[in-house]
Design a protein around this motif. Sequence first.
Motif: not given
Length: 310
Positions: A262-264, A268-270, A279, A293-294, A297-298
């Motif tokens: 994961l890359s946040v 955006n979340v990838y 994404e 998704a953003a 993720a937060r």
Amino acid sequence: MKLVFAGTPEVAVPALDALIASGRHEVAAVVTRPDAPAGRGRRLVASPVAERAEHAGIEVLKPAKPRDEEFLARLREIGPDCCPVVAYGALLPRVALDIPAQGWVNLHFSLLPAWRGAAPVQHAIMAGDEITGASTFLIEEGLDSGPVYGTVTEEIRPTDTSGDLLTRLAFAGSGLLAATMDGIEDGTLKAVPQPADGISSAPKITVESAHVDWAAPALRVDRVVRGCTPAPGSWTVFRDERLKLIQVAMVPDRTDLAPGELSVAKNNVYVGTGSFAVELLWVQAQGKKPMRAADWARGVRIPSGERLGV
């Protein structure tokens, strides 16, 4: 002709509406699956086809099994010329198939002999087909193997989910089924045997087959997510719980992430795959409502290097 229509879910309602509206044939009764528990209270609810038929004042038959003698006796009593079928949801025994003089004619959502089975639309998307369609055919005891009366084609769009595509096919197919009834009635339409080659199977999508493999290429991940939306829903594992994946987008220029990594960013979340990243756009955590998704993720605070699917 005198018709008895067989169908159960919402996708079958446009075809029933088309036959009622045509004015050329009499829809004498509807056959549908028995009422089923739904919602939090698990109360019994009639199928969408049953509700539409009752609203139109049409007799509704709900046999537990289509070989029940009481149902067969009533069907013989009605004496249909033909029984059009759309997503009824139960196998028809020979004794039932023999009652209408013109047989049972099924509207199937593929270009037969491709994708015979319960989930043709899902499999077409997951296989990357560019064109699909709907077919009307005479039901035999084999699985979707009967001779074909007619077809319509439909393009599969790059962002189509199975729900999107099935909705379009339901309306396109409703006209095809009505035209097929007309052609059978006036003798201008003859069923043609399916070719022996080009056969493919479309069994029901299981929960396990909807599990996303992050080692697969991004194109495969995208197809699985779209093919399994809205049902049964594609999923992965995040912190030992299932995370439902509702919508993703491919990001070809992002190749720095390992499969599942994961890359946040701020909005955006990838996630890495076996090729390039995707994404995450919409997800649904266990016990939660769908969310961007953003926002998800937060809320879960994902550290650098955390992975999905572990």
